[in-house]
Scaffold this active site. Structure first.
Site, PDB file in Angstrom:
ATOM      1  CD  GLU A   1      -2.625   1.166   2.646  1.00 14.22           C
ATOM      2  OE1 GLU A   1      -3.726   1.712   2.662  1.00 14.22           O
ATOM      3  OE2 GLU A   1      -2.113   0.612   3.658  1.00 14.22           O
TER       4      GLU A   1
ATOM      5  CB  CYS B   1      -3.924  -1.366   5.104  1.00  6.76           C
ATOM      6  SG  CYS B   1      -2.881  -0.894   6.511  1.00  6.76           S
TER       7      CYS B   1
ATOM      8  CE  LYS C   1      -7.164   1.127   3.969  1.00  5.30           C
ATOM      9  NZ  LYS C   1      -5.925   1.783   4.467  1.00  5.30           N
TER      10      LYS C   1
END
Length: 512
Positions: free
Chosen positions: A80, A216, A183
């Site tokens: 990321e 994440c 995300k």
């Protein structure tokens, strides 16, 4: 059962346990990257300057892709924020953005069709990289998507008329853009927007079947992570910029725990960065790995190590049960929500404490301290937080004259103000004072044989044992009873225990 542990000075560790009963496998790689970015990412730059900055990181990606293909890698994952960096404002990241078309709506190969869209230099470079080195390539970048301005107060369209997304992109081995994922669960990222609708994104490969995409902080939430798992996706791609949070949420600790608890392959690529400034202090980014319920290949740098990148390569069993008509063993005893746990105490006194406060930094609530000194080298102890209780049976293996204080805790409630957890946690305290329990500790000497158990209100329980110097250990036995009781048994530790826990996620309570 085969258990092998190999440790090198770079802390590359391979643990193999309970090989799966499948014939097919593939070669995967993840790259932990030291990102190059401007001195102050909050200052806006021109598009040409942004491209110049990003090309420095892409040059490193190119070198790693070349190394990977020489080792037979079929899928390569980058972390990321690895191309542009992090800590941008919404304005300062603007010239790093590229508009990424939706592969579900149109077919586009940026390498062979570079003129189709303007300002897509990064997409073209990644596409050509995948094509040139003949591998599937996953990267994370910043995406700009237009949205209609509406007077409706419920509209999620920002005032400037476009969305900015933290985005994973996937390219096939011929350079075709095959997947795009925005995300969902942002972690204090003011430069990005949350997508208006959660996305469940998968892509298929000719060598291992189906993979799902998460990023994440997503790993801690039902959408999209557990929704993917419940849809039968057992192979997850995981670019991350994880801020290590001992004692319970160090990177490799939770990556391994999630893989085991959710019964999935996790290809986790992290950033490598020391002294990342936060409002409450500094943290470190490091820790990447290739995990299955049967094995782990991982790397965890330690404080003071050179901030160099690390390419990890491993042969991985195919866990897509629909691929080539295979069936994968998912025995409940293999996972179901648990992992190794161990206990420590000083040379003469065992200390066990109930911890009732777990936030970004775990601490012992002064109102909940319940220390029980004892002279025995073995015993049994129970701690409860309300109706949630944890039970530990242990035998201590003396390690010289070392004196170490340990705490056992039970916690059930909302964590970080965002999500609900139930945790049985056993950890080494930073000192011999109970107030030090929950502080960051990286090394320990005491070893224990033990059985740790708790009765959880969720079937998603993620087990972890972190030994001295960030070495992961696997449990000897894991069991989940029909009533939700998770039991972990472990013995013959290779090193001293730093932290061990059963980390239960109560997804169904998050919206209450």
């Amino acid at each position: 059962m085969l258990l092998t542990i190999v440790i090198s000075f770079s802390f590359l560790i391979v643990v193999v346990q309970m090989e799966p009963n499948v014939d097919s496998s593939y070669v995967a790689a993840v790259y932990e990257h030291t990102v190059i970015q401007t001195d102050d990412p909050r200052i806006p730059v021109s598009r040409s300057d942004a491209l110049r900055n990003m090309q420095k990181n892409l040059d490193i990606y190119e070198v790693q892709a070349a190394k990977a293909t020489k080792q037979g890698v079929q899928i390569l994952v980058f972390p990321e924020d690895g191309i542009q960096g992090f800590n941008f404002s919404r304005l300062s990241i603007f010239n790093y953005l590229e508009t990424i078309p939706d592969p579900q709506e149109e077919s586009w190969n940026p390498c062979t069709e570079p003129g189709k869209y303007n300002n897509t230099e990064v997409l073209q470079r990644l596409s050509c990289m995948a094509r040139h080195y003949n591998l599937y390539l996953v990267a994370n970048m910043a995406d700009l998507q237009p949205c209609p301005l509406k007077t409706d107060p419920s509209s999620s369209c920002p005032p400037d008329g476009h969305w900015q997304f933290n985005t994973n992109v996937v390219f096939s081995s011929d350079g075709l853009l095959v997947a795009r994922y925005h995300k969902q669960n942002l972690y204090f990222e003011e430069s990005f927007d949350k997508p208006p609708q959660p996305e469940i994104i998968t892509f298929d490969t000719p060598f291992a079947g189906r993979f799902g995409l998460i990023t994440c902080f997503d790993i801690l939430f039902y959408k999209p992570t557990i929704e993917l798992v419940e849809k039968g996706v057992h192979q997850l791609i995981y670019p991350t910029g994880w801020l290590n949070s001992l004692p319970l949420l160090d990177s490799v600790q939770f990556q391994s725990a999630f893989s085991l608890g959710a019964k999935v392959t996790l290809l986790a690529a992290n950033l490598r960065k020391e002294n990342v400034p936060l409002t409450h202090g500094y943290k470190t980014m490091t820790g990447s790995g290739i995990y299955t319920p049967y094995s782990a290949t991982y790397h965890h740098a330690q404080k003071g190590d050179p901030e160099e990148g690390m390419l990890l390569v491993a042969r991985v069993p195919v866990l897509d049960p629909l691929w080539a008509g295979q069936s994968v063993d998912t025995e409940e005893g293999l996972v179901g929500g648990m992992m190794v746990v161990t206990l420590k105490h000083d040379g003469t006194t065992a200390w066990l404490s109930e911890m009732l406060k777990m936030s970004v930094r775990i601490s012992v609530s002064s109102a909940a301290q319940s220390f029980e000194p004892g002279m025995l080298s073995e015993g049994e102890v129970n701690v409860c937080n309300g109706t949630f209780c944890c039970k530990l049976q242990y035998r201590r293996i003396q390690q010289g004259d070392s004196k170490e204080l340990y705490a056992l805790g039970a916690f059930s409630g909302k964590h970080h103000g965002m999500y609900f957890i139930q945790v049985c946690a056993l950890l080494r305290c930073a000192g011999l004072d109970p107030s030090s329990c929950g502080q960051k500790v990286q090394e320990a000497e005491s070893k224990f044989d033990f059985v740790l158990e708790g009765r959880f209100g969720s079937r998603y329980v993620y087990p972890s044992v972190l030994a001295s110097k960030f070495v992961l250990e696997q449990p000897k036995q894991l069991e989940t009873a029909p009533d939700g009781t998770v039991t972990m048994t472990h013995s013959n530790m290779t090193d001293g225990l730093v932290t061990a826990c059963l980390y239960g996620r109560m997804y169904h309570l998050d919206n209450e």
